[in-house]
Motif scaffolding. Structure first.
Motif, PDB file in Angstrom:
ATOM      1  N   LYS A 148      18.003  10.935   4.111  1.00 24.64           N
ATOM      2  CA  LYS A 148      16.913   9.978   3.919  1.00 24.64           C
ATOM      3  C   LYS A 148      17.444   8.756   3.176  1.00 24.64           C
ATOM      4  O   LYS A 148      17.929   8.863   2.052  1.00 24.64           O
ATOM      5  N   ILE A 149      17.340   7.606   3.836  1.00 28.79           N
ATOM      6  CA  ILE A 149      17.774   6.334   3.254  1.00 28.79           C
ATOM      7  C   ILE A 149      16.590   5.375   3.308  1.00 28.79           C
ATOM      8  O   ILE A 149      15.952   5.215   4.348  1.00 28.79           O
ATOM      9  N   TYR A 150      16.325   4.749   2.169  1.00 25.80           N
ATOM     10  CA  TYR A 150      15.210   3.814   2.062  1.00 25.80           C
ATOM     11  C   TYR A 150      15.719   2.385   2.175  1.00 25.80           C
ATOM     12  O   TYR A 150      16.631   1.992   1.445  1.00 25.80           O
ATOM     13  N   GLN A 151      15.134   1.627   3.095  1.00 23.11           N
ATOM     14  CA  GLN A 151      15.402   0.200   3.124  1.00 23.11           C
ATOM     15  C   GLN A 151      14.377  -0.438   2.191  1.00 23.11           C
ATOM     16  O   GLN A 151      13.174  -0.220   2.335  1.00 23.11           O
ATOM     17  N   GLN A 152      14.865  -1.215   1.244  1.00 19.76           N
ATOM     18  CA  GLN A 152      13.992  -1.818   0.248  1.00 19.76           C
ATOM     19  C   GLN A 152      14.143  -3.339   0.306  1.00 19.76           C
ATOM     20  O   GLN A 152      15.162  -3.854   0.786  1.00 19.76           O
ATOM     21  N   TYR A 153      13.114  -4.036  -0.188  1.00 19.97           N
ATOM     22  CA  TYR A 153      13.077  -5.494  -0.059  1.00 19.97           C
ATOM     23  C   TYR A 153      12.478  -6.118  -1.321  1.00 19.97           C
ATOM     24  O   TYR A 153      11.505  -5.600  -1.881  1.00 19.97           O
ATOM     25  N   CYS A 154      13.075  -7.218  -1.732  1.00 22.29           N
ATOM     26  CA  CYS A 154      12.526  -8.005  -2.839  1.00 22.29           C
ATOM     27  C   CYS A 154      12.387  -9.445  -2.368  1.00 22.29           C
ATOM     28  O   CYS A 154      13.367 -10.066  -1.938  1.00 22.29           O
ATOM     29  N   PRO A 155      11.187 -10.023  -2.427  1.00 18.14           N
ATOM     30  CA  PRO A 155      10.967 -11.390  -1.944  1.00 18.14           C
ATOM     31  C   PRO A 155      11.421 -12.468  -2.932  1.00 18.14           C
ATOM     32  O   PRO A 155      11.488 -13.639  -2.564  1.00 18.14           O
ATOM     33  N   LEU A 156      11.768 -12.088  -4.157  1.00 24.66           N
ATOM     34  CA  LEU A 156      12.042 -13.080  -5.191  1.00 24.66           C
ATOM     35  C   LEU A 156      13.504 -13.513  -5.301  1.00 24.66           C
ATOM     36  O   LEU A 156      13.796 -14.518  -5.928  1.00 24.66           O
TER      37      LEU A 156
END
Length: 192
Positions: A148-156
């Motif tokens: 299980k690998i999570y793709q994560q995102y930060c808009p800042l």
């Protein structure tokens, strides 16, 4: 007397065997998480793909810690693992497919991260964006399953242009902002 001697040896052997048993418990912080991993690649190449993934996770964690020596080591191992997979794919005479150009991208940007000298790690973070995107696409291309690998995102990050990264944990540990805004981000996709 012979019976007692054999019983003592049997008890000693049994007790020593109990102390040497390896735990079968899977810990997310060990390579045991990759035991049931598969992909469209053969077993050896899938194993190398998991080394690439683990090297990336080490790199991401080093960025999170803002630790330049760890960033350099992880970037070096990541580039090396990608080169190994390229060689494995290129030398495969049975399944003749070219290595993914995404491997070249990961190698190029890992080497770029190595070449940037910046103790605060701020400038060294820039290549991670491209490495993360390329690895995410590579894992999808080779249909990695079983981890299980999570793709994560930060808009800042990057002047509010945003950036993605991959993590083995759901909890946000932003590698772009480090301790400034460690928990800034969200899970946007899961590879399982």
């Amino acid at each position: 007397m012979r019976f007692i001697y054999l019983s003592i040896i049997l008890v000693a052997f049994t007790l020593s065997g109990c102390n040497n048993k390896k735990s079968t418990k899977t810990d997310d912080n060990t390579n045991d998480r990759y035991l049931s991993v598969n992909s469209t690649l053969n077993t050896d190449k899938t194993s190398t793909l998991t080394v690439i993934l683990q090297s990336y996770l080490d790199l991401k964690n080093a960025y999170t810690e803002s630790d330049e020596p760890k960033v350099n080591d992880a970037a070096k191992y990541l580039a090396s693992a990608c080169k190994t997979l390229q060689d494995q794919i290129s030398s495969d005479t049975i399944n003749t497919m070219p290595p993914s150009p995404l491997l070249d991208t990961i190698i190029q940007y890992s080497e770029q991260a190595l070449s940037i000298k910046n103790e605060s790690v701020e400038l060294k973070r820039v290549p991670l964006k491209t490495i993360s995107n390329a690895l995410y696409q590579l894992l999808k291309e080779y249909k990695l399953k079983g981890v299980k690998i999570y793709q994560q995102y930060c808009p800042l990050v990057f002047n509010e242009n945003g950036a993605y990264w991959l993590s083995s944990e759901k909890e946000i540990q932003n590698p772009y902002l480090g301790k400034k805004m460690l928990e800034c981000g969200e899970v946007v996709d899961i590879i399982e």
